[in-house]
Design an enzyme around this catalytic site. Structure first.
Site, mmCIF file in Angstrom:
data_model
loop_
_atom_site.group_PDB
_atom_site.id
_atom_site.type_symbol
_atom_site.label_atom_id
_atom_site.label_comp_id
_atom_site.label_asym_id
_atom_site.label_seq_id
_atom_site.Cartn_x
_atom_site.Cartn_y
_atom_site.Cartn_z
ATOM 1 N N HIS A 113 22.432 12.579 35.294
ATOM 2 C CA HIS A 113 21.938 13.802 34.661
ATOM 3 C C HIS A 113 20.832 13.471 33.656
ATOM 4 O O HIS A 113 19.879 14.232 33.504
ATOM 5 C CB HIS A 113 23.090 14.541 33.959
ATOM 6 C CG HIS A 113 24.073 15.116 34.936
ATOM 7 N ND1 HIS A 113 24.283 16.468 35.074
ATOM 8 C CD2 HIS A 113 24.876 14.528 35.843
ATOM 9 C CE1 HIS A 113 25.186 16.678 36.029
ATOM 10 N NE2 HIS A 113 25.567 15.505 36.496
ATOM 11 N N ASP A 146 21.583 21.400 30.504
ATOM 12 C CA ASP A 146 22.289 21.080 31.736
ATOM 13 C C ASP A 146 23.436 22.095 31.885
ATOM 14 O O ASP A 146 24.309 22.178 31.012
ATOM 15 C CB ASP A 146 22.847 19.657 31.557
ATOM 16 C CG ASP A 146 23.414 19.072 32.818
ATOM 17 O OD1 ASP A 146 23.944 19.833 33.640
ATOM 18 O OD2 ASP A 146 23.335 17.840 32.964
#
Ligand code: UDP
Length: 380
Positions: free
Chosen positions: A20, A113
């Site tokens: 990520h 995110d």
């Protein structure tokens, strides 16, 4: 808004996992190149333990997930990690936003995110613009969204699954949490939670590109304000617009750069099989042994990444006994390896970053999908 030197200030907030951080840090570098000031927030644990952070002109600041000493591994369960990260993360993120404002660098927009959707709530509490950054494929995001909305009912019944924007699929082409209903419930809930507030996001960014997922991108554009911003690969391997941009800039694991590259330099073009299952996947000892046998009997050179935590599963003395043909390392500079002329094949667990990297660098891939989004990535 033009604030002098920079057009705006963007705070980037990834889930603190390798797969990520890489795409979001890369996106941050692109924004900086466009004269947007960017600050990347990472957890105190990651900042304390990470090897060689090089974020270029992206500033880096700390927030906390509540596990400053041990990170995710310190939590007893995924539920505990998520709950504490939300509680402590909200506080420390708000403190960071206040501190940046007080020091004359107020944030205009938060790129977050959606695995940590509470970041959007904090951003909106400060009256900021916010963009969700999806790190998985658009196809997978759309499937989870349909489950979240109750349009796709679980468990799946019947031989074919119809999801708008996608071709008819067999159940085993679905993400593993759907196909194996009830597996990893806390992680699956986190994936569905991505959508709990996404309608309040000003933009949806997806790490993909139109020619790869044209049909499904066209579909989600009907209800989301989407931009396909991928593939987020360092510029050297794509358009070369950013100078010296050869790596993402952060390795959670220690890398063996010189060993790998020197070893590859000694091999013939396209003679090496590169094997990596990413930063999280865990094979059983039996699977590891099978893979070891396949590599020793295939009569090719191989470079195999086996993370330190997985190495006990290797057959006894495997590295020593195969050292004529193969090299086993605990982590490597994957992009440099994929770009090396000696590499002719990539055996991958089909993590979305690895898939985009293999595609972008034109390396033939053998798919060994493991869990979560990976079955779907394979059928793409
Ligand atoms: N990676 C790396 N060195 C390795 C293995 C992986 O730098 O030895 C990088 C890889 O380039 C990718 C990321 O780690 O950017 C893994 O992300 P991916 O989405 O492929 O899988 P995940 O780790 O999330 O399962």
């Amino acid at each position: 808004m033009d604030t002098g030197e920079h057009k705006a200030h963007c705070l980037i907030v990834p889930l603190p996992f390798q797969g990520h951080i890489n795409p979001m840090l890369q996106f941050a570098k692109r924004l900086t190149h466009k004269r947007v000031k960017t600050t990347l927030s990472l957890t105190r644990f990651i900042l304390k333990t990470t090897n060689r952070l090089s974020a270029g002109s992206v500033s880096v600041r700390a927030i906390s997930d509540g596990f400053d000493e041990g990170g995710r591994a310190q939590a007893k369960s995924s539920e505990e990690y998520q709950a504490r990260f939300e509680q402590i993360g909200r506080q420390t993120l708000a403190e960071l936003l206040l501190d940046l404002a007080d020091s004359g660098q107020p944030v205009d927009c938060v790129v977050y995110d959606p695995f940590i959707p509470w970041v959007l709530d904090v951003a909106k509490g400060f009256g900021l613009l916010a963009a969700a950054f999806f790190t998985q494929s658009c196809a997978v995001d759309n499937i989870y969204y349909q489950v979240f909305r109750g349009e796709l009912k679980l468990p799946i019944a019947g031989g074919e699954v119809a999801v708008p924007g996608l071709p008819l699929m067999k159940p085993d082409e679905m993400p593993s949490f759907i196909y194996v209903h009830g597996s990893y419930p806390a992680t699956f809930q986190m994936l569905l939670n991505q959508f709990r507030n996404v309608d309040r996001a000003d933009w949806i960014f997806i790490n993909t590109f139109d020619k790869l997922e044209e049909e499904v991108l066209e579909w989600v554009t009907r209800f989301w304000r989407v931009k396909a911003i991928g593939p987020t690969i360092p510029s050297t391997y794509l358009d070369k617009r950013l100078q010296d941009d050869k790596e993402y800039g952060l390795n959670i694991f220690s890398s063996t750069t010189n060993t790998c590259v020197n070893w590859l330099n000694e091999r013939q073009p396209k003679s090496v099989v590169y094997v990596s299952l990413g930063s999280l996947a865990q094979l059983t000892a039996e699977q590891t042994e099978e893979l070891a046998w396949a590599l020793t009997t295939c009569d090719k050179h191989f470079l195999w990444v086996v993370r330190s935590s997985e190495q006990a599963k290797l057959p006894t003395n495997f590295s020593e006994e195969t050292s004529k043909n193969g090299l086993v390392v605990s982590w490597c500079p994957q992009l440099e390896v994929l770009a090396h002329e000696a590499v002719g094949c990539f055996i991958t667990h089909c993590g979305w970053n690895s898939t985009l990297e293999g595609l972008s660098l034109g390396v033939p891939m053998v798919a060994m999908p493991q869990w979560t989004d990976r079955a779907r990535t394979l059928s793409l």
